[in-house]
Design a protein around this motif. Structure first.
Motif, short mmCIF file in Angstrom:
data_model
loop_
_atom_site.label_atom_id
_atom_site.label_comp_id
_atom_site.label_asym_id
_atom_site.label_seq_id
_atom_site.Cartn_x
_atom_site.Cartn_y
_atom_site.Cartn_z
N LYS A 213 0.88 -1.25 0.07
CA LYS A 213 0.01 -0.17 -0.05
C LYS A 213 0.84 1.43 0.03
N THR A 214 2.12 1.30 0.66
CA THR A 214 2.73 2.44 0.95
C THR A 214 3.50 2.57 -0.41
N LEU A 215 3.97 1.57 -0.99
CA LEU A 215 4.49 1.76 -2.50
C LEU A 215 3.74 2.19 -3.58
N TYR A 216 2.48 1.59 -3.48
CA TYR A 216 1.62 1.97 -4.54
C TYR A 216 1.17 3.51 -4.45
N LEU A 217 0.93 4.01 -3.02
CA LEU A 217 0.59 5.39 -2.91
C LEU A 217 1.77 6.48 -3.32
N PHE A 218 2.98 5.81 -2.95
CA PHE A 218 4.16 6.42 -3.52
C PHE A 218 4.13 6.59 -5.05
N VAL A 239 -4.76 -10.85 -3.93
CA VAL A 239 -3.82 -10.71 -5.23
C VAL A 239 -4.44 -9.99 -6.25
N GLU A 240 -5.45 -10.46 -6.94
CA GLU A 240 -5.87 -10.05 -8.22
C GLU A 240 -6.46 -8.45 -8.04
N ARG A 241 -6.85 -7.96 -6.87
CA ARG A 241 -7.09 -6.46 -6.58
C ARG A 241 -5.86 -5.72 -6.51
N GLY A 242 -4.80 -6.25 -5.58
CA GLY A 242 -3.66 -5.43 -5.75
C GLY A 242 -3.09 -5.39 -7.20
N GLN A 243 -2.86 -6.46 -8.06
CA GLN A 243 -2.53 -6.49 -9.21
C GLN A 243 -3.36 -5.39 -10.25
#
Length: 523
Positions: A213-218, A239-243
């Motif tokens: 989550k931290t990396l995605y927001l960055f 997994v799928e929603r994160g992808q």
């Protein structure tokens, strides 16, 4: 005269730092000394933002680089002024005291006037310490800088090298310590050992989810500056929603895993749900994924499996750490098995991490929106459409959609369902599944049409150019305007469109062109 005041230090000798980026929460971190490595390789240097020892600092949370002075905490500046004032007053007091002591020595013994000098001195101002909560202590393996952060740090503040993998490695060490503690318990403490293993297993996913989550927001802030953040919720517990979220950054975080590792990752994520929400008792959904236990039995927890889960998560984080340092992650080519294809066709809810009822509700809401606008939802119509559903189950389904950011919901007294409102995320997710249209890809088409306008874009004219009905046009327009500076999007609406007009500055045109480029290969 120039007066130099040293920066206050923590009790263990580190210096407080405070990021000048107000969005880099929690902003606080501490810097210690650096034990420089004997040699810094070219590969290590390529990952750095700064030469070690430079008079600059890197924000560990956002990666911005600025002069050391800009990282001084505002309270430190005030404290320095207090110390300087104390020093000045102390000097003046010393001078006056010396003068008075001289008068006291020279006065006659029989004098009626007696001069006494107070020898007490005002105490020096005490240093201030701002944070007492848990600090994650790290040492950069590139430049040797010792530092500490109060959340997940992405970069070393000394050289700017990505340190995400070091941060997660510390989590893995803590999990291993919990597993060792459980293994060392006496056999008659089996229940306590199971609880410790369950906590260790859950800690792996909690740390992994927070890292993603931290990396995605960055990455989202970097790729879409000035654009409001989407609501992430618990998307990275699936997994799928994160992808799907990372696809916005043209990245698959699980690309470095093989098929067996990815299957094990999915199983462990679901196992965590069983442990955390079902007291470890296997339910039907978990039983479909695993043959290790039947429905109603207790899910198995083996120490080595937890360690393997942690190592697999570390492998994902290592790849993302490389991506932060500029190393591209190759696309993952996977051929779905017959069972996976069948599951995707028959249970799309499972792929989204939703219950079947929540998925049916989301699909119904998408189908029954006349214009695809983020307007209030008719609660009575929902109740009538799902009249054969238990009221509590329906409330839980609404809560699922609200938790995952598809709708907003506000509970009211004396109502069976909360007040609900559509969000564009509902249309963006459910329209491709239930209507055969994709608002995101449609937004790519609208972006191309909008770039043809010479000045301001009249939404009615853009609608006419598209040739679509309102139901298809409005969700795509809502997606499109999130790529445009909010200050240039009209807030007025008449029930026909989410906005009536928007302008495109040069930065907006560049963003739309890149938006088209990013999604062109999905067509």
């Amino acid at each position: 005269m120039e007066l130099s005041i040293p920066v206050p230090t923590t009790p263990d000798g580190r210096v407080y730092r405070y990021s000048p980026n107000e969005n880099a929460q929690p902003r606080h971190f501490v810097l210690g000394q650096a034990t420089r490595p004997c040699q810094i390789s070219d590969a290590m240097r390529a990952r750095m933002k700064l030469e070690p020892g430079s008079p600059q600092t890197v924000c560990p949370y956002s990666g911005i680089v600025a002069d050391d002075d800009e990282f001084t905490h505002p309270d430190d500046r005030e404290a320095a002024i207090e110390i300087a004032k104390h020093a000045a007053f102390a000097d003046m007091e010393e001078q006056v005291r010396g003068m008075l002591e001289g008068l006291g020595r020279r006065q006659p013994r029989n004098s009626m006037l007696k001069i006494e000098v107070d020898t007490k001195r005002n105490p020096r101002p005490r240093p201030r310490f701002y944070r007492t909560d848990l600090l994650r202590e790290l040492e950069c393996d590139h430049c040797g800088r010792d530092y500490g952060v109060y959340a997940i740090g992405l970069f070393c503040p000394g050289c700017g090298a990505p340190n995400l993998r070091l941060h997660f490695a510390r989590e893995v060490d803590l999990v291993d310590a919990q597993v060792q503690l459980a293994d060392a318990l006496d056999p008659d403490l089996e229940e306590l050992a199971y609880r410790l293993l369950g906590n260790a297993h859950e800690d792996v996913l909690t740390a992994f989810e927070a890292t993603l989550k931290t990396l995605y927001l960055f990455g989202r802030v970097t790729a879409f500056p000035g654009v409001d953040m989407p609501r992430v919720g618990n998307a990275f517990q699936n997994v799928e929603r994160g992808q799907k979220l990372f696809a916005e950054l043209s990245l698959d975080p699980y690309a470095m895993l093989d098929d067996d590792e990815l299957a094990a990752m999915k199983l462990n994520i679901q196992k965590r749900h069983v442990i955390g929400h079902n007291l470890g008792v296997v339910d039907a959904k978990f039983a479909q994924l695993s043959d290790e236990a039947g429905i109603g039995e207790t899910v198995h927890l083996v120490a080595e499996d937890i360690r393997l889960f942690a190592r697999t998560a570390q492998k994902v984080v290592d790849g993302l750490d490389g991506w932060l340092g500029g190393v591209a992650i190759p696309p993952r080519e996977r051929a779905a098995s017959v069972n996976e294809e069948a599951e995707m066709e028959t249970t799309p809810a499972a792929g989204m991490g939703l219950s079947e009822l929540a998925y049916r509700l989301g699909a119904w809401l998408a189908d029954n929106s006349e214009r695809g606008l983020p307007y209030p939802i008719d609660g009575d119509a929902v109740t009538a459409a799902f009249a054969d559903t238990n009221a509590r189950d329906l409330q839980d389904a609404v809560a699922e959609l609200e938790t995952d950011g598809y709708i907003t919901a506000r509970s009211m007294l004396n109502t069976k369902l909360p007040l609900m409102r559509y969000r564009v995320e509902l249309f963006a997710t459910f329209d491709p599944l239930t209507r055969g249209t994709d608002p995101t890809l449609d937004a790519v088409t609208l972006a191309g049409l909008a770039l043809e306008f010479e000045s301001g874009v009249n939404v009615a004219d853009l609608h006419a150019k598209s040739g679509w009905d309102h139901r298809r046009f409005n969700p795509a327009l809502s997606v499109l305007v999130t790529r445009i500076d909010d200050r240039r999007v009209s807030k007025s609406g008449d029930g026909q469109y989410p906005t009536r007009m928007f302008a495109l500055a040069a930065t907006d045109r560049v963003e739309l062109k890149r938006f088209i480029e990013r999604h062109s290969r999905r067509r």
